[in-house]
Enzyme design. Structure first.
Site, PDB file in Angstrom:
ATOM      1  N   LYS A  54     -15.740  -4.862   1.902  1.00  0.00           N
ATOM      2  CA  LYS A  54     -14.544  -4.940   1.056  1.00  0.00           C
ATOM      3  C   LYS A  54     -14.308  -6.396   0.645  1.00  0.00           C
ATOM      4  O   LYS A  54     -14.500  -7.303   1.457  1.00  0.00           O
ATOM      5  CB  LYS A  54     -13.346  -4.401   1.840  1.00  0.00           C
ATOM      6  CG  LYS A  54     -12.068  -4.262   1.044  1.00  0.00           C
ATOM      7  CD  LYS A  54     -10.977  -3.598   1.877  1.00  0.00           C
ATOM      8  CE  LYS A  54      -9.680  -3.452   1.127  1.00  0.00           C
ATOM      9  NZ  LYS A  54      -8.639  -2.774   1.935  1.00  0.00           N
ATOM     10  N   SER A 129      -6.456   1.148  -0.133  1.00  0.00           N
ATOM     11  CA  SER A 129      -7.015   0.173  -1.036  1.00  0.00           C
ATOM     12  C   SER A 129      -8.527  -0.026  -0.903  1.00  0.00           C
ATOM     13  O   SER A 129      -9.130  -0.647  -1.778  1.00  0.00           O
ATOM     14  CB  SER A 129      -6.319  -1.174  -0.816  1.00  0.00           C
ATOM     15  OG  SER A 129      -6.552  -1.641   0.498  1.00  0.00           O
ATOM     16  N   SER A 153      -5.372   2.090   4.447  1.00  0.00           N
ATOM     17  CA  SER A 153      -6.404   1.773   3.457  1.00  0.00           C
ATOM     18  C   SER A 153      -7.849   2.072   3.849  1.00  0.00           C
ATOM     19  O   SER A 153      -8.737   1.975   3.006  1.00  0.00           O
ATOM     20  CB  SER A 153      -6.298   0.310   3.048  1.00  0.00           C
ATOM     21  OG  SER A 153      -5.249   0.162   2.140  1.00  0.00           O
TER      22      SER A 153
HETATM   23  N1  GLN Z   1      -1.255   1.984   0.652  1.00  0.00           N
HETATM   24  C1  GLN Z   1      -0.669   1.048   1.555  1.00  0.00           C
HETATM   25  C2  GLN Z   1      -0.086  -0.109   0.789  1.00  0.00           C
HETATM   26  O1  GLN Z   1      -0.172  -0.082  -0.387  1.00  0.00           O
HETATM   27  C3  GLN Z   1      -1.667   0.598   2.563  1.00  0.00           C
HETATM   28  C4  GLN Z   1      -2.552  -0.481   2.091  1.00  0.00           C
HETATM   29  C5  GLN Z   1      -3.493  -0.963   3.146  1.00  0.00           C
HETATM   30  O2  GLN Z   1      -3.669  -0.339   4.190  1.00  0.00           O
HETATM   31  N2  GLN Z   1      -4.074  -2.113   2.888  1.00  0.00           N
HETATM   32  O3  GLN Z   1       0.426  -1.032   1.321  1.00  0.00           O
END
Ligand code: GLN
Length: 454
Positions: A54, A129, A153
Protein backbone atom coordinates in the site's frame (compact mmCIF):
# COMPACT_ATOMS: atom_id res chain seq x y z
CA UNK A 1 13.76 -20.90 -9.78
CA UNK A 2 15.50 -17.66 -10.66
CA UNK A 3 14.32 -17.82 -14.27
CA UNK A 4 10.82 -18.77 -13.41
CA UNK A 5 10.35 -15.80 -11.08
CA UNK A 6 11.69 -13.49 -13.76
CA UNK A 7 9.28 -14.98 -16.29
CA UNK A 8 6.45 -14.53 -13.87
CA UNK A 9 7.31 -10.89 -13.26
CA UNK A 10 7.55 -10.23 -17.04
CA UNK A 11 4.16 -11.82 -17.54
CA UNK A 12 2.66 -9.78 -14.70
CA UNK A 13 4.07 -6.57 -16.14
CA UNK A 14 2.55 -7.45 -19.53
CA UNK A 15 -0.81 -8.11 -17.94
CA UNK A 16 -0.66 -4.91 -15.95
CA UNK A 17 0.01 -2.95 -19.11
CA UNK A 18 -3.20 -4.36 -20.59
CA UNK A 19 -5.40 -3.06 -17.78
CA UNK A 20 -6.45 0.55 -17.30
CA UNK A 21 -7.64 -0.15 -13.76
CA UNK A 22 -5.33 2.02 -11.58
CA UNK A 23 -4.62 -0.70 -9.01
CA UNK A 24 -1.00 0.40 -8.73
CA UNK A 25 0.32 3.92 -8.28
CA UNK A 26 3.97 2.98 -8.80
CA UNK A 27 5.68 0.16 -10.60
CA UNK A 28 9.22 1.25 -11.35
CA UNK A 29 10.63 -1.35 -13.73
CA UNK A 30 14.30 -0.39 -13.28
CA UNK A 31 13.97 -0.51 -9.53
CA UNK A 32 12.02 -3.76 -9.77
CA UNK A 33 14.49 -5.72 -11.90
CA UNK A 34 17.37 -4.70 -9.67
CA UNK A 35 15.34 -5.72 -6.64
CA UNK A 36 14.37 -9.07 -8.20
CA UNK A 37 18.04 -9.82 -8.79
CA UNK A 38 18.95 -9.01 -5.19
CA UNK A 39 16.07 -10.99 -3.75
CA UNK A 40 16.80 -14.06 -5.89
CA UNK A 41 19.90 -14.65 -3.78
CA UNK A 42 17.92 -14.81 -0.55
CA UNK A 43 16.52 -18.08 0.78
CA UNK A 44 13.68 -17.42 3.19
CA UNK A 45 10.05 -18.11 4.00
CA UNK A 46 8.88 -15.65 1.32
CA UNK A 47 11.34 -16.62 -1.44
CA UNK A 48 9.64 -16.35 -4.82
CA UNK A 49 6.54 -14.69 -3.37
CA UNK A 50 5.35 -11.50 -5.07
CA UNK A 51 4.00 -8.80 -2.79
CA UNK A 52 2.21 -5.48 -3.35
CA UNK A 53 2.57 -2.64 -0.85
CA UNK A 54 0.00 0.00 0.00
CA UNK A 55 1.34 3.41 -0.93
CA UNK A 56 1.44 4.70 2.65
CA UNK A 57 4.22 2.25 3.60
CA UNK A 58 7.79 3.30 2.87
CA UNK A 59 9.96 1.30 0.47
CA UNK A 60 13.47 2.72 0.03
CA UNK A 61 13.93 4.18 -3.46
CA UNK A 62 10.24 4.30 -4.38
CA UNK A 63 7.74 7.14 -4.00
CA UNK A 64 5.32 7.14 -1.07
CA UNK A 65 2.43 9.27 -2.28
CA UNK A 66 -0.40 8.15 0.02
CA UNK A 67 -2.47 8.77 -3.15
CA UNK A 68 -2.12 12.49 -2.51
CA UNK A 69 -0.91 15.26 -4.81
CA UNK A 70 0.87 16.80 -1.85
CA UNK A 71 3.33 13.87 -1.78
CA UNK A 72 3.59 13.47 -5.54
CA UNK A 73 7.33 14.14 -5.55
CA UNK A 74 8.28 12.35 -2.31
CA UNK A 75 10.72 9.44 -2.54
CA UNK A 76 11.30 7.32 0.50
CA UNK A 77 14.82 7.24 1.89
CA UNK A 78 14.24 4.25 4.12
CA UNK A 79 12.32 0.99 4.46
CA UNK A 80 9.45 0.53 6.86
CA UNK A 81 10.21 -2.24 9.36
CA UNK A 82 7.71 -4.56 7.65
CA UNK A 83 9.52 -3.99 4.34
CA UNK A 84 12.92 -4.71 5.90
CA UNK A 85 11.50 -7.96 7.25
CA UNK A 86 10.00 -8.95 3.90
CA UNK A 87 13.33 -8.31 2.18
CA UNK A 88 15.16 -10.52 4.69
CA UNK A 89 12.52 -13.22 4.18
CA UNK A 90 13.17 -13.19 0.41
CA UNK A 91 9.87 -11.64 -0.72
CA UNK A 92 9.65 -9.61 -3.94
CA UNK A 93 8.01 -6.18 -3.81
CA UNK A 94 6.19 -5.58 -7.09
CA UNK A 95 5.06 -2.01 -6.49
CA UNK A 96 2.92 0.44 -4.56
CA UNK A 97 -0.86 0.19 -4.62
CA UNK A 98 -3.59 2.77 -4.93
CA UNK A 99 -5.64 3.78 -1.90
CA UNK A 100 -7.93 6.47 -0.56
CA UNK A 101 -5.85 9.61 0.01
CA UNK A 102 -4.01 9.28 3.34
CA UNK A 103 -6.09 6.11 4.00
CA UNK A 104 -9.25 8.12 4.54
CA UNK A 105 -12.14 6.39 2.86
CA UNK A 106 -13.99 3.15 2.27
CA UNK A 107 -14.02 2.85 -1.51
CA UNK A 108 -10.65 3.90 -3.04
CA UNK A 109 -12.53 6.63 -4.90
CA UNK A 110 -10.75 9.40 -2.97
CA UNK A 111 -7.41 8.99 -4.75
CA UNK A 112 -5.50 11.55 -6.78
CA UNK A 113 -4.58 8.63 -9.08
CA UNK A 114 -8.16 7.76 -10.02
CA UNK A 115 -10.69 5.35 -8.61
CA UNK A 116 -9.90 1.63 -8.51
CA UNK A 117 -12.53 -0.72 -9.93
CA UNK A 118 -13.37 -3.99 -8.20
CA UNK A 119 -11.87 -6.84 -10.28
CA UNK A 120 -14.90 -9.02 -9.45
CA UNK A 121 -17.32 -6.48 -10.96
CA UNK A 122 -15.80 -3.38 -12.50
CA UNK A 123 -18.94 -1.28 -11.99
CA UNK A 124 -18.36 -1.52 -8.25
CA UNK A 125 -15.85 -0.24 -5.70
CA UNK A 126 -13.20 -2.55 -4.27
CA UNK A 127 -13.67 -1.04 -0.81
CA UNK A 128 -11.04 1.03 0.90
CA UNK A 129 -8.83 2.41 1.86
CA UNK A 130 -6.54 -0.50 0.88
CA UNK A 131 -8.59 -1.06 -2.31
CA UNK A 132 -5.52 -1.27 -4.55
CA UNK A 133 -3.88 -3.93 -2.37
CA UNK A 134 -7.06 -6.02 -2.15
CA UNK A 135 -7.65 -5.71 -5.91
CA UNK A 136 -4.05 -6.69 -6.70
CA UNK A 137 -4.55 -9.94 -4.77
CA UNK A 138 -8.07 -10.54 -6.04
CA UNK A 139 -7.03 -10.05 -9.68
CA UNK A 140 -4.03 -12.35 -9.23
CA UNK A 141 -1.32 -9.73 -9.85
CA UNK A 142 0.44 -10.64 -6.61
CA UNK A 143 0.55 -13.47 -4.10
CA UNK A 144 0.21 -11.20 -1.05
CA UNK A 145 -0.36 -7.56 -0.26
CA UNK A 146 0.21 -5.26 2.67
CA UNK A 147 -2.57 -2.94 3.74
CA UNK A 148 -3.17 -0.68 6.70
CA UNK A 149 -6.27 -0.68 8.87
CA UNK A 150 -7.32 2.28 11.01
CA UNK A 151 -11.06 1.64 10.97
CA UNK A 152 -11.49 -1.29 8.59
CA UNK A 153 -9.22 -0.54 5.64
CA UNK A 154 -7.85 -4.08 5.40
CA UNK A 155 -10.99 -6.03 6.28
CA UNK A 156 -13.60 -4.10 4.30
CA UNK A 157 -11.76 -4.21 0.93
CA UNK A 158 -10.98 -7.88 1.59
CA UNK A 159 -14.71 -8.51 2.10
CA UNK A 160 -15.58 -6.65 -1.13
CA UNK A 161 -13.00 -8.42 -3.30
CA UNK A 162 -13.30 -11.99 -2.01
CA UNK A 163 -9.91 -11.99 -0.27
CA UNK A 164 -8.70 -12.59 3.28
CA UNK A 165 -7.77 -9.49 5.31
CA UNK A 166 -6.15 -9.56 8.73
CA UNK A 167 -5.85 -6.61 11.08
CA UNK A 168 -3.42 -7.63 13.81
CA UNK A 169 -3.66 -6.49 17.44
CA UNK A 170 -2.55 -2.88 17.90
CA UNK A 171 1.16 -3.24 18.68
CA UNK A 172 1.62 -6.63 17.03
CA UNK A 173 3.21 -5.19 13.89
CA UNK A 174 5.59 -2.23 13.84
CA UNK A 175 4.21 0.99 12.36
CA UNK A 176 7.67 2.40 11.70
CA UNK A 177 7.62 3.66 8.11
CA UNK A 178 3.82 3.77 7.86
CA UNK A 179 2.47 7.28 7.20
CA UNK A 180 0.33 7.94 10.25
CA UNK A 181 -3.37 8.64 9.80
CA UNK A 182 -4.66 8.07 13.36
CA UNK A 183 -1.69 6.73 15.29
CA UNK A 184 -3.62 5.11 18.14
CA UNK A 185 -5.70 3.07 15.66
CA UNK A 186 -3.36 2.28 12.72
CA UNK A 187 -2.03 -1.23 12.09
CA UNK A 188 -0.35 -2.84 9.09
CA UNK A 189 -1.56 -6.30 8.05
CA UNK A 190 -1.80 -8.86 5.24
CA UNK A 191 -4.33 -9.20 2.44
CA UNK A 192 -4.10 -12.61 0.76
CA UNK A 193 -6.12 -15.24 -1.10
CA UNK A 194 -6.05 -17.77 1.74
CA UNK A 195 -5.91 -17.76 5.53
CA UNK A 196 -2.68 -19.75 5.64
CA UNK A 197 -1.02 -17.14 3.42
CA UNK A 198 -2.05 -14.46 5.93
CA UNK A 199 -0.54 -16.59 8.69
CA UNK A 200 2.64 -16.92 6.66
CA UNK A 201 2.98 -13.17 6.10
CA UNK A 202 2.11 -12.34 9.71
CA UNK A 203 4.89 -14.71 10.83
CA UNK A 204 7.34 -12.50 8.96
CA UNK A 205 6.08 -9.01 9.83
CA UNK A 206 5.03 -9.41 13.50
CA UNK A 207 7.16 -8.57 16.52
CA UNK A 208 8.60 -5.89 18.77
CA UNK A 209 10.51 -3.09 17.07
CA UNK A 210 12.62 -0.63 19.03
CA UNK A 211 11.75 2.05 16.45
CA UNK A 212 8.03 1.88 17.29
CA UNK A 213 7.47 2.35 21.01
CA UNK A 214 3.87 1.16 20.68
CA UNK A 215 4.94 -2.21 19.28
CA UNK A 216 4.49 -4.91 21.88
CA UNK A 217 7.08 -7.17 23.40
CA UNK A 218 4.83 -10.22 23.26
CA UNK A 219 6.14 -13.55 21.91
CA UNK A 220 5.10 -14.27 18.32
CA UNK A 221 3.93 -17.86 17.86
CA UNK A 222 4.36 -19.73 14.60
CA UNK A 223 0.96 -18.97 13.11
CA UNK A 224 1.27 -21.66 10.46
CA UNK A 225 1.60 -24.25 13.22
CA UNK A 226 -1.33 -22.77 15.15
CA UNK A 227 -3.49 -23.31 12.07
CA UNK A 228 -3.23 -27.07 12.50
CA UNK A 229 -4.99 -26.97 15.87
CA UNK A 230 -8.66 -27.90 16.08
CA UNK A 231 -11.42 -25.39 16.76
CA UNK A 232 -13.65 -27.96 18.47
CA UNK A 233 -14.99 -26.61 21.75
CA UNK A 234 -14.43 -22.95 20.91
CA UNK A 235 -17.22 -20.63 21.98
CA UNK A 236 -17.95 -17.69 19.66
CA UNK A 237 -20.17 -14.75 20.64
CA UNK A 238 -22.61 -13.21 18.18
CA UNK A 239 -24.31 -9.83 18.72
CA UNK A 240 -27.57 -10.75 17.00
CA UNK A 241 -29.18 -7.45 18.00
CA UNK A 242 -26.80 -5.61 15.65
CA UNK A 243 -27.85 -7.74 12.72
CA UNK A 244 -31.59 -7.20 12.98
CA UNK A 245 -31.66 -4.04 10.93
CA UNK A 246 -29.47 -2.48 8.26
CA UNK A 247 -27.80 -5.69 7.13
CA UNK A 248 -28.65 -6.89 3.63
CA UNK A 249 -30.44 -10.21 3.33
CA UNK A 250 -27.72 -11.89 1.24
CA UNK A 251 -25.01 -10.84 3.72
CA UNK A 252 -27.03 -12.27 6.59
CA UNK A 253 -27.64 -15.50 4.72
CA UNK A 254 -23.93 -15.90 4.03
CA UNK A 255 -23.17 -15.22 7.70
CA UNK A 256 -25.64 -17.89 8.84
CA UNK A 257 -24.09 -20.32 6.41
CA UNK A 258 -20.67 -19.73 8.02
CA UNK A 259 -22.19 -20.40 11.44
CA UNK A 260 -23.62 -23.73 10.36
CA UNK A 261 -20.28 -24.76 8.84
CA UNK A 262 -18.43 -23.95 12.06
CA UNK A 263 -21.07 -25.74 14.12
CA UNK A 264 -20.28 -28.91 12.17
CA UNK A 265 -16.66 -28.55 13.32
CA UNK A 266 -17.71 -28.39 16.97
CA UNK A 267 -17.76 -24.61 17.50
CA UNK A 268 -20.47 -23.41 19.87
CA UNK A 269 -22.21 -20.06 19.55
CA UNK A 270 -23.47 -17.73 22.22
CA UNK A 271 -25.72 -14.70 21.89
CA UNK A 272 -23.98 -11.63 23.29
CA UNK A 273 -24.77 -7.96 23.53
CA UNK A 274 -22.62 -5.00 22.54
CA UNK A 275 -24.37 -2.17 24.35
CA UNK A 276 -22.10 0.58 23.09
CA UNK A 277 -21.97 -0.49 19.44
CA UNK A 278 -24.21 2.38 18.34
CA UNK A 279 -21.57 4.88 19.48
CA UNK A 280 -18.67 3.33 17.58
CA UNK A 281 -18.94 5.33 14.34
CA UNK A 282 -19.26 8.70 16.10
CA UNK A 283 -16.42 7.88 18.49
CA UNK A 284 -14.16 6.72 15.70
CA UNK A 285 -14.78 9.70 13.43
CA UNK A 286 -14.16 12.15 16.28
CA UNK A 287 -10.97 10.56 17.55
CA UNK A 288 -9.50 9.49 14.20
CA UNK A 289 -10.01 12.91 12.64
CA UNK A 290 -8.53 14.61 15.73
CA UNK A 291 -5.39 12.51 15.39
CA UNK A 292 -5.34 13.05 11.63
CA UNK A 293 -5.51 16.82 11.94
CA UNK A 294 -2.40 16.69 14.07
CA UNK A 295 -0.57 14.04 12.01
CA UNK A 296 -1.19 15.82 8.73
CA UNK A 297 0.08 19.19 10.00
CA UNK A 298 3.58 18.32 8.75
CA UNK A 299 2.42 18.31 5.11
CA UNK A 300 2.77 22.02 4.58
CA UNK A 301 5.09 22.29 1.59
CA UNK A 302 8.04 23.16 3.82
CA UNK A 303 8.67 20.15 6.04
CA UNK A 304 6.94 17.76 3.62
CA UNK A 305 5.01 18.13 0.44
CA UNK A 306 4.90 19.92 -2.87
CA UNK A 307 5.18 23.68 -2.58
CA UNK A 308 4.17 26.66 -4.63
CA UNK A 309 7.13 28.16 -6.43
CA UNK A 310 6.10 31.69 -5.73
CA UNK A 311 6.78 34.30 -3.08
CA UNK A 312 3.96 34.95 -0.64
CA UNK A 313 3.71 37.63 2.03
CA UNK A 314 3.88 35.37 5.04
CA UNK A 315 4.38 31.78 6.12
CA UNK A 316 0.73 31.24 6.96
CA UNK A 317 -0.46 32.09 3.44
CA UNK A 318 2.30 29.89 2.07
CA UNK A 319 1.16 26.89 4.14
CA UNK A 320 -2.48 27.60 3.26
CA UNK A 321 -1.70 27.76 -0.43
CA UNK A 322 0.27 24.49 -0.42
CA UNK A 323 -2.27 22.61 1.66
CA UNK A 324 -5.28 23.88 -0.30
CA UNK A 325 -3.66 22.75 -3.51
CA UNK A 326 -2.18 19.50 -2.27
CA UNK A 327 -5.02 17.85 -0.33
CA UNK A 328 -8.21 16.42 -1.82
CA UNK A 329 -11.72 17.19 -0.51
CA UNK A 330 -12.09 14.25 1.91
CA UNK A 331 -8.74 14.91 3.57
CA UNK A 332 -9.64 18.58 3.96
CA UNK A 333 -13.00 17.61 5.46
CA UNK A 334 -11.28 15.39 8.03
CA UNK A 335 -8.62 17.96 8.93
CA UNK A 336 -11.37 20.52 9.54
CA UNK A 337 -13.46 18.07 11.57
CA UNK A 338 -10.44 17.05 13.64
CA UNK A 339 -9.33 20.62 14.21
CA UNK A 340 -12.84 21.52 15.31
CA UNK A 341 -13.14 18.73 17.88
CA UNK A 342 -9.75 19.68 19.32
CA UNK A 343 -10.38 23.41 19.46
CA UNK A 344 -10.75 25.10 22.82
CA UNK A 345 -14.39 25.26 23.80
CA UNK A 346 -15.22 22.02 21.99
CA UNK A 347 -12.38 19.82 23.23
CA UNK A 348 -14.24 18.63 26.34
CA UNK A 349 -17.52 18.13 24.53
CA UNK A 350 -16.08 16.07 21.69
CA UNK A 351 -12.52 14.85 22.15
CA UNK A 352 -12.59 14.13 25.89
CA UNK A 353 -16.03 12.60 25.66
CA UNK A 354 -14.91 10.54 22.68
CA UNK A 355 -11.99 9.18 24.73
CA UNK A 356 -14.37 8.18 27.52
CA UNK A 357 -16.68 6.36 25.14
CA UNK A 358 -13.66 4.71 23.53
CA UNK A 359 -12.83 3.30 26.93
CA UNK A 360 -16.38 2.00 27.44
CA UNK A 361 -16.43 0.32 24.03
CA UNK A 362 -13.01 -1.26 24.60
CA UNK A 363 -13.85 -2.48 28.12
CA UNK A 364 -17.02 -4.11 26.85
CA UNK A 365 -15.03 -6.04 24.23
CA UNK A 366 -12.38 -7.07 26.79
CA UNK A 367 -15.04 -8.35 29.22
CA UNK A 368 -16.82 -10.34 26.53
CA UNK A 369 -13.59 -11.82 25.25
CA UNK A 370 -12.92 -13.19 28.71
CA UNK A 371 -16.11 -15.18 28.41
CA UNK A 372 -15.84 -16.38 24.79
CA UNK A 373 -12.93 -17.26 22.51
CA UNK A 374 -13.93 -14.91 19.72
CA UNK A 375 -16.73 -12.70 18.44
CA UNK A 376 -18.19 -12.91 14.96
CA UNK A 377 -20.27 -10.64 12.75
CA UNK A 378 -20.31 -9.69 9.07
CA UNK A 379 -17.42 -7.44 7.96
CA UNK A 380 -19.81 -5.06 6.19
CA UNK A 381 -23.60 -4.61 6.10
CA UNK A 382 -23.69 -4.82 2.28
CA UNK A 383 -21.68 -6.26 -0.58
CA UNK A 384 -19.53 -3.95 -2.75
CA UNK A 385 -21.53 -0.88 -3.71
CA UNK A 386 -21.54 0.81 -7.12
CA UNK A 387 -18.84 3.31 -8.06
CA UNK A 388 -20.15 6.81 -7.35
CA UNK A 389 -22.96 5.58 -5.10
CA UNK A 390 -21.66 7.05 -1.81
CA UNK A 391 -18.88 9.33 -2.92
CA UNK A 392 -20.86 12.57 -2.56
CA UNK A 393 -22.43 11.61 0.74
CA UNK A 394 -19.71 11.36 3.41
CA UNK A 395 -22.10 10.20 6.12
CA UNK A 396 -23.33 7.29 4.00
CA UNK A 397 -19.72 6.40 3.29
CA UNK A 398 -18.83 6.51 7.01
CA UNK A 399 -21.78 4.28 7.92
CA UNK A 400 -20.26 1.53 5.82
CA UNK A 401 -17.67 1.11 8.59
CA UNK A 402 -20.25 0.23 11.24
CA UNK A 403 -18.86 -3.29 11.84
CA UNK A 404 -15.16 -2.59 11.53
CA UNK A 405 -14.30 0.54 13.53
CA UNK A 406 -15.04 -0.78 17.03
CA UNK A 407 -12.27 -3.35 16.62
CA UNK A 408 -9.72 -0.54 16.13
CA UNK A 409 -11.25 1.42 18.99
CA UNK A 410 -10.45 -1.60 21.22
CA UNK A 411 -7.13 -2.38 19.47
CA UNK A 412 -8.10 -6.02 18.94
CA UNK A 413 -7.16 -8.41 16.11
CA UNK A 414 -9.78 -9.30 13.49
CA UNK A 415 -9.90 -11.19 10.22
CA UNK A 416 -12.30 -11.03 7.28
CA UNK A 417 -12.77 -14.34 5.48
CA UNK A 418 -14.96 -14.90 2.40
CA UNK A 419 -18.23 -16.70 3.08
CA UNK A 420 -20.83 -17.87 0.57
CA UNK A 421 -21.21 -15.19 -2.16
CA UNK A 422 -24.24 -12.92 -2.10
CA UNK A 423 -26.52 -11.58 -4.84
CA UNK A 424 -24.95 -11.33 -8.31
CA UNK A 425 -22.15 -13.60 -7.04
CA UNK A 426 -20.59 -10.71 -5.10
CA UNK A 427 -18.19 -11.62 -2.28
CA UNK A 428 -19.33 -11.46 1.36
CA UNK A 429 -16.89 -11.23 4.25
CA UNK A 430 -17.32 -12.82 7.65
CA UNK A 431 -15.39 -11.07 10.43
CA UNK A 432 -13.89 -12.85 13.43
CA UNK A 433 -12.55 -10.81 16.33
CA UNK A 434 -10.12 -12.20 18.87
CA UNK A 435 -8.60 -11.30 22.20
CA UNK A 436 -5.47 -9.13 22.19
CA UNK A 437 -2.45 -10.96 20.72
CA UNK A 438 -4.55 -14.03 19.95
CA UNK A 439 -4.36 -13.81 16.18
CA UNK A 440 -3.83 -17.59 16.25
CA UNK A 441 -7.44 -18.22 17.36
CA UNK A 442 -9.04 -16.12 14.62
CA UNK A 443 -6.70 -17.57 12.00
CA UNK A 444 -7.76 -21.09 13.06
CA UNK A 445 -11.44 -20.21 12.85
CA UNK A 446 -10.91 -18.51 9.48
CA UNK A 447 -8.97 -21.49 8.19
CA UNK A 448 -11.81 -23.80 9.25
CA UNK A 449 -14.36 -21.67 7.37
CA UNK A 450 -12.16 -21.73 4.30
CA UNK A 451 -11.63 -25.51 4.39
CA UNK A 452 -15.34 -26.19 4.86
CA UNK A 453 -16.00 -24.38 1.57
CA UNK A 454 -14.15 -26.96 -0.48
N1 GLN B 1 -13.07 3.85 6.24
C1 GLN B 1 -12.44 4.30 7.44
C2 GLN B 1 -12.08 5.76 7.30
O1 GLN B 1 -12.37 6.30 6.30
C3 GLN B 1 -11.25 3.47 7.75
C4 GLN B 1 -10.04 3.85 7.02
C5 GLN B 1 -8.84 3.04 7.41
O2 GLN B 1 -8.95 2.01 8.07
N2 GLN B 1 -7.69 3.53 7.03
O3 GLN B 1 -11.51 6.36 8.15
Amino acid sequence: MKDSIQDRISELLDNLEKTDNPIFITIDKDWLWKHVKEQATIEGPLSGKIIAVKDNINVRGLPTTCASRILETYYSLYDATVIEKIRVAGGILLGKTNMDEFAMGSSTEYSAWGEVRNPIDETRVPGGSSGGSASAVSAGFVDYALGSDTGGSIRQPAAFTGTVGLKPTYGRVSRYGLTAYASSFDQIGPITKTVSQSAELLNVIAGKDSRDSTSADVPVPNYLKTLQEKVQGYVVGIPWHLLEKGVDEDVLESFKDVISRLEKEGVRFKKIELKYADYAIATYYILATAEASSNLARFDGVRYGVNAKEQLQDLFSYYAKNRSKGFGPEVKRRIMLGTYVLSSGYYEAYYTRGQKVRNLIAQEFFTLLNEVDALMFPTTPTTAFKLGENVDDPLKMYLNDVFTVSVNIAGLPAISVPGKPGNHGLPVGCQIIGNAYEEGTILQLGHTIERSRI
